[in-house]
Design a protein around this motif. Structure first.
Motif, PDB file in Angstrom:
ATOM      1  N   TRP A   1      38.519  13.536 -37.953  1.00 54.18           N
ATOM      2  CA  TRP A   1      37.966  13.184 -36.639  1.00 54.18           C
ATOM      3  C   TRP A   1      38.874  12.192 -35.914  1.00 54.18           C
ATOM      4  CZ3 TRP A   1      32.990  13.638 -33.997  1.00 54.18           C
ATOM      5  CH2 TRP A   1      32.284  14.768 -34.402  1.00 54.18           C
ATOM      6  N   GLY A   2      39.452  11.255 -36.665  1.00 53.53           N
ATOM      7  CA  GLY A   2      40.366  10.305 -36.039  1.00 53.53           C
ATOM      8  C   GLY A   2      41.600  10.986 -35.478  1.00 53.53           C
ATOM      9  N   VAL A   3      42.158  11.948 -36.241  1.00 47.62           N
ATOM     10  CA  VAL A   3      43.350  12.654 -35.779  1.00 47.62           C
ATOM     11  C   VAL A   3      43.035  13.522 -34.567  1.00 47.62           C
ATOM     12  CG1 VAL A   3      45.044  14.410 -36.419  1.00 47.62           C
ATOM     13  CG2 VAL A   3      44.446  12.614 -38.039  1.00 47.62           C
ATOM     14  N   ARG A   4      41.905  14.213 -34.599  1.00 50.83           N
ATOM     15  CA  ARG A   4      41.577  15.168 -33.524  1.00 50.83           C
ATOM     16  C   ARG A   4      41.073  14.464 -32.269  1.00 50.83           C
ATOM     17  NH1 ARG A   4      40.572  17.721 -29.757  1.00 50.83           N
ATOM     18  NH2 ARG A   4      39.910  19.909 -29.591  1.00 50.83           N
TER      19      ARG A   4
ATOM     20  N   ARG B   1      41.086  11.045 -31.746  1.00 49.42           N
ATOM     21  CA  ARG B   1      41.668   9.723 -31.593  1.00 49.42           C
ATOM     22  C   ARG B   1      40.688   8.626 -31.994  1.00 49.42           C
ATOM     23  NH1 ARG B   1      45.072  12.853 -31.937  1.00 49.42           N
ATOM     24  NH2 ARG B   1      46.761  13.306 -30.478  1.00 49.42           N
ATOM     25  N   ALA B   2      40.861   7.424 -31.492  1.00 54.10           N
ATOM     26  CA  ALA B   2      40.068   6.276 -31.932  1.00 54.10           C
ATOM     27  C   ALA B   2      38.568   6.457 -31.686  1.00 54.10           C
ATOM     28  CB  ALA B   2      40.574   5.002 -31.253  1.00 54.10           C
ATOM     29  N   PRO B   3      38.132   6.967 -30.511  1.00 53.87           N
ATOM     30  CA  PRO B   3      36.680   7.155 -30.317  1.00 53.87           C
ATOM     31  C   PRO B   3      36.069   8.101 -31.344  1.00 53.87           C
ATOM     32  CG  PRO B   3      37.817   7.251 -28.218  1.00 53.87           C
ATOM     33  CD  PRO B   3      38.877   7.252 -29.265  1.00 53.87           C
ATOM     34  N   GLY B   4      36.765   9.214 -31.650  1.00 54.71           N
ATOM     35  CA  GLY B   4      36.238  10.136 -32.641  1.00 54.71           C
ATOM     36  C   GLY B   4      36.174   9.524 -34.018  1.00 54.71           C
ATOM     37  N   GLY B   5      37.216   8.766 -34.387  1.00 60.70           N
ATOM     38  CA  GLY B   5      37.196   8.097 -35.672  1.00 60.70           C
ATOM     39  C   GLY B   5      36.066   7.091 -35.780  1.00 60.70           C
ATOM     40  N   LEU B   6      35.776   6.398 -34.668  1.00 62.54           N
ATOM     41  CA  LEU B   6      34.685   5.424 -34.675  1.00 62.54           C
ATOM     42  C   LEU B   6      33.334   6.116 -34.832  1.00 62.54           C
ATOM     43  CD1 LEU B   6      33.715   2.518 -34.359  1.00 62.54           C
ATOM     44  CD2 LEU B   6      33.706   2.872 -31.869  1.00 62.54           C
ATOM     45  N   VAL B   7      33.129   7.224 -34.130  1.00 59.68           N
ATOM     46  CA  VAL B   7      31.865   7.967 -34.232  1.00 59.68           C
ATOM     47  C   VAL B   7      31.640   8.435 -35.662  1.00 59.68           C
ATOM     48  CG1 VAL B   7      30.671  10.087 -33.552  1.00 59.68           C
ATOM     49  CG2 VAL B   7      31.788   8.674 -31.824  1.00 59.68           C
ATOM     50  N   ALA B   8      32.665   9.038 -36.259  1.00 60.33           N
ATOM     51  CA  ALA B   8      32.537   9.510 -37.633  1.00 60.33           C
ATOM     52  C   ALA B   8      32.284   8.349 -38.583  1.00 60.33           C
ATOM     53  CB  ALA B   8      33.787  10.275 -38.043  1.00 60.33           C
ATOM     54  N   GLY B   9      32.987   7.221 -38.394  1.00 57.95           N
ATOM     55  CA  GLY B   9      32.793   6.055 -39.252  1.00 57.95           C
ATOM     56  C   GLY B   9      31.385   5.496 -39.162  1.00 57.95           C
ATOM     57  N   VAL B  10      30.844   5.430 -37.948  1.00 55.00           N
ATOM     58  CA  VAL B  10      29.483   4.914 -37.770  1.00 55.00           C
ATOM     59  C   VAL B  10      28.465   5.824 -38.454  1.00 55.00           C
ATOM     60  CG1 VAL B  10      27.680   4.520 -36.042  1.00 55.00           C
ATOM     61  CG2 VAL B  10      29.987   3.658 -35.639  1.00 55.00           C
TER      62      VAL B  10
ATOM     63  N   ILE C   1      41.515   3.285 -36.512  1.00 54.00           N
ATOM     64  CA  ILE C   1      42.922   2.924 -36.696  1.00 54.00           C
ATOM     65  C   ILE C   1      43.787   4.174 -36.806  1.00 54.00           C
ATOM     66  CG2 ILE C   1      44.567   1.924 -38.336  1.00 54.00           C
ATOM     67  CD1 ILE C   1      42.567  -0.288 -38.862  1.00 54.00           C
ATOM     68  N   VAL C   2      43.348   5.148 -37.587  1.00 53.36           N
ATOM     69  CA  VAL C   2      44.107   6.397 -37.715  1.00 53.36           C
ATOM     70  C   VAL C   2      44.189   7.105 -36.365  1.00 53.36           C
ATOM     71  CG1 VAL C   2      44.073   8.710 -38.725  1.00 53.36           C
ATOM     72  CG2 VAL C   2      43.629   6.709 -40.154  1.00 53.36           C
ATOM     73  N   GLY C   3      43.069   7.115 -35.626  1.00 48.74           N
ATOM     74  CA  GLY C   3      43.081   7.739 -34.307  1.00 48.74           C
ATOM     75  C   GLY C   3      44.033   7.053 -33.348  1.00 48.74           C
ATOM     76  N   TYR C   4      44.039   5.730 -33.374  1.00 48.60           N
ATOM     77  CA  TYR C   4      44.942   4.985 -32.494  1.00 48.60           C
ATOM     78  C   TYR C   4      46.403   5.248 -32.849  1.00 48.60           C
ATOM     79  CZ  TYR C   4      47.438   1.041 -30.438  1.00 48.60           C
ATOM     80  OH  TYR C   4      48.347   0.271 -29.746  1.00 48.60           O
ATOM     81  N   VAL C   5      46.710   5.252 -34.140  1.00 48.18           N
ATOM     82  CA  VAL C   5      48.090   5.493 -34.568  1.00 48.18           C
ATOM     83  C   VAL C   5      48.537   6.894 -34.169  1.00 48.18           C
ATOM     84  CG1 VAL C   5      49.579   5.754 -36.580  1.00 48.18           C
ATOM     85  CG2 VAL C   5      48.016   3.816 -36.432  1.00 48.18           C
ATOM     86  N   CYS C   6      47.657   7.884 -34.332  1.00 49.13           N
ATOM     87  CA  CYS C   6      48.014   9.260 -33.949  1.00 49.13           C
ATOM     88  C   CYS C   6      48.274   9.360 -32.452  1.00 49.13           C
ATOM     89  CB  CYS C   6      46.896  10.216 -34.352  1.00 49.13           C
ATOM     90  SG  CYS C   6      46.783  10.511 -36.122  1.00 49.13           S
ATOM     91  N   GLY C   7      47.415   8.707 -31.648  1.00 48.74           N
ATOM     92  CA  GLY C   7      47.633   8.714 -30.202  1.00 48.74           C
ATOM     93  C   GLY C   7      48.940   8.050 -29.818  1.00 48.74           C
ATOM     94  N   SER C   8      49.261   6.938 -30.484  1.00 46.74           N
ATOM     95  CA  SER C   8      50.507   6.232 -30.186  1.00 46.74           C
ATOM     96  C   SER C   8      51.721   7.075 -30.564  1.00 46.74           C
ATOM     97  CB  SER C   8      50.539   4.901 -30.933  1.00 46.74           C
ATOM     98  OG  SER C   8      49.483   4.056 -30.526  1.00 46.74           O
ATOM     99  N   LEU C   9      51.652   7.740 -31.713  1.00 47.14           N
ATOM    100  CA  LEU C   9      52.763   8.593 -32.129  1.00 47.14           C
ATOM    101  C   LEU C   9      52.960   9.757 -31.172  1.00 47.14           C
ATOM    102  CD1 LEU C   9      52.257   8.716 -36.008  1.00 47.14           C
ATOM    103  CD2 LEU C   9      54.047   7.519 -34.743  1.00 47.14           C
ATOM    104  N   GLN C  10      51.855  10.327 -30.694  1.00 51.45           N
ATOM    105  CA  GLN C  10      51.957  11.431 -29.744  1.00 51.45           C
ATOM    106  C   GLN C  10      52.595  10.967 -28.443  1.00 51.45           C
ATOM    107  OE1 GLN C  10      48.267  13.137 -28.181  1.00 51.45           O
ATOM    108  NE2 GLN C  10      49.107  15.171 -28.550  1.00 51.45           N
ATOM    109  N   GLN C  11      52.205   9.789 -27.978  1.00 51.93           N
ATOM    110  CA  GLN C  11      52.787   9.254 -26.752  1.00 51.93           C
ATOM    111  C   GLN C  11      54.271   8.958 -26.929  1.00 51.93           C
ATOM    112  OE1 GLN C  11      50.841   5.732 -25.301  1.00 51.93           O
ATOM    113  NE2 GLN C  11      52.219   5.487 -23.558  1.00 51.93           N
ATOM    114  N   LEU C  12      54.624   8.373 -28.064  1.00 55.33           N
ATOM    115  CA  LEU C  12      56.038   8.086 -28.329  1.00 55.33           C
ATOM    116  C   LEU C  12      56.852   9.373 -28.405  1.00 55.33           C
ATOM    117  CD1 LEU C  12      55.735   5.254 -31.005  1.00 55.33           C
ATOM    118  CD2 LEU C  12      56.513   5.020 -28.637  1.00 55.33           C
ATOM    119  N   THR C  13      56.262  10.414 -28.993  1.00 53.15           N
ATOM    120  CA  THR C  13      56.963  11.697 -29.062  1.00 53.15           C
ATOM    121  C   THR C  13      57.194  12.278 -27.681  1.00 53.15           C
ATOM    122  OG1 THR C  13      56.001  12.144 -31.239  1.00 53.15           O
ATOM    123  CG2 THR C  13      56.866  14.026 -30.021  1.00 53.15           C
ATOM    124  N   ALA C  14      56.162  12.185 -26.827  1.00 47.65           N
ATOM    125  CA  ALA C  14      56.304  12.701 -25.462  1.00 47.65           C
ATOM    126  C   ALA C  14      57.373  11.918 -24.695  1.00 47.65           C
ATOM    127  CB  ALA C  14      54.961  12.621 -24.738  1.00 47.65           C
ATOM    128  N   GLU C  15      57.384  10.581 -24.868  1.00 49.93           N
ATOM    129  CA  GLU C  15      58.390   9.764 -24.187  1.00 49.93           C
ATOM    130  C   GLU C  15      59.789  10.073 -24.709  1.00 49.93           C
ATOM    131  OE1 GLU C  15      57.080   5.808 -24.862  1.00 49.93           O
ATOM    132  OE2 GLU C  15      55.495   5.872 -23.333  1.00 49.93           O
TER     133      GLU C  15
END
Length: 358
Positions: free
Chosen positions: A98-101, A103-112, A142-156
């Motif tokens: 959920w965090g990977v797919r 991002r952070a909001p999905g990871g938080l929902v699943a964690g809760v 945290i996993v969701g945030y890291v995945c989003g950051s990596l995707q943004q860095l890849t796009a840049e």
């Protein structure tokens, strides 16, 4: 996918030693069935997540639902007062997915959902249970945030590579154009002016193309691959009034457009005027610019004999792309339209494009 196998193995080992082992559970057979379901789901999820086409919302919801079901059935299988849930950290597979797919909001929902279900089903909550819940609550985001950051860095990174490749190609083309086309155009312009007559007109046209090419070569690329900054469309179109038989009417104020868009509009108008001069020698032409709200409209009209029925289709079939690409294609790329009206009294092109930063 390796993580799912590792946490499954950990869950099986913990089940054998925690809470007295399977033999001390209230329903050991049911516990064995749950461990078997976890094993089968791990194998299925490993296969399903390998294909991006199967990695949809339905699979993720089902993944989380199975993890929640394993948590919810633990009290029925182990009885009251259990220390470790049957799935244990096996639920991390769904959490991280959920965090990977999402991002952070999905990871938080699943964690809760996972942490909340675990805590609500326990009769007694001890410090270790709070620590596990905390790990679930922060792990997914945290996993969701890291995945989003990596995707943004890849796009840049990809954008930077494209910009570097574009700059290198522009430099290469600039050398080719300067060594060949620009020198020939400059020679035609100079010799045409010396000879005079019709040759002078050819020289003037060569001079216009030389200036356009030099501007293109010197242009600084923006994010969309075009020149940056703004350009006064009214002033750019007014220059076309220097052509014989062409009259230009523009507003008494500037009509600023993004530089790339203005350049493309001028190119469309130039192509329309060239077509009129080529197919209706001696015809007069008029260019009218209007701007209102967020729209810019340019009308190009000539008093030639018009375009014969089927002529445009025939030209496109022959590979002549003046109308289909230079006019209509450019208008479409700008998010606008180029409407044609033609008849015995002349031809009218009406170009409508968005203005401003749209």
């Amino acid at each position: 996918m390796v993580l799912r196998v590792v946490v499954l193995a950990a869950a099986v080992v913990v089940s054998l030693v925690a809470d007295g082992g399977v033999g001390d559970w209230d329903r050991p057979v049911a516990g064995g069935v749950l461990l078997g379901v976890m094993t089968l789901w791990t194998a299925f999820a490993t296969w399903a997540y390998r294909d991006a086409g199967r990695r949809g919302v339905a699979l993720l919801v089902a993944d989380l639902a199975v993890a929640l079901a394993m948590l919810g059935l633990t009290p029925l299988v182990k009885g009251d007062g259990y220390a470790a849930t049957i799935p244990g950290f096996w639920v991390m597979g769904a959490l991280l997915a959920w965090g990977v797919r999402f991002r952070a909001p999905g990871g938080l929902v699943a964690g809760v959902l996972l942490a909340g279900t675990d805590l609500l089903l326990r009769e007694t909550v001890v410090g270790a249970n709070w620590a596990n819940a905390f790990l679930l609550l922060i792990g997914g985001p945290i996993v969701g945030y890291v995945c989003g950051s990596l995707q943004q860095l890849t796009a840049e990174r990809d954008e930077a590579q494209r910009a570097a490749a574009t700059a290198a190609e522009r430099a290469r083309l600039a050398r080719v154009v300067h060594d060949g086309v620009l020198q020939v155009l400059a020679l035609v312009q100079r010799r045409g002016a010396e000879i005079g007559g019709e040759a002078a007109e050819l020289g003037r046209l060569a001079g216009e193309q030389e200036e356009a090419l030099r501007s293109l070569v010197r242009a600084q690329d923006g994010p969309d691959g075009g020149p940056v900054g703004t350009r006064d469309l009214a002033e750019a179109l007014t220059r076309l009034g220097s052509r014989p038989g062409v009259e230009v009417a523009v507003p008494g104020h500037e009509v600023p457009l993004p530089a790339r868009r203005a350049t493309e509009v001028v190119a469309v108008v130039t192509e329309a005027l060239d077509n009129a001069a080529r197919h209706a020698p001696g015809a007069r032409a008029w260019v009218l610019l209007e701007a209102w709200g967020g729209t810019v409209e340019v009308v190009v009209r000539d008093d030639g004999p018009g375009i014969a029925d089927g002529r445009l289709e025939e030209a496109a079939a022959q590979g002549r792309l003046g109308v289909s690409q230079s006019i209509r294609g450019r208008a479409a790329d700008l998010g606008g339209t180029a409407a044609l009206t033609t008849g015995p009294t002349g031809t009218v092109w009406t170009l409508t494009v968005p203005g401003g930063d749209a």
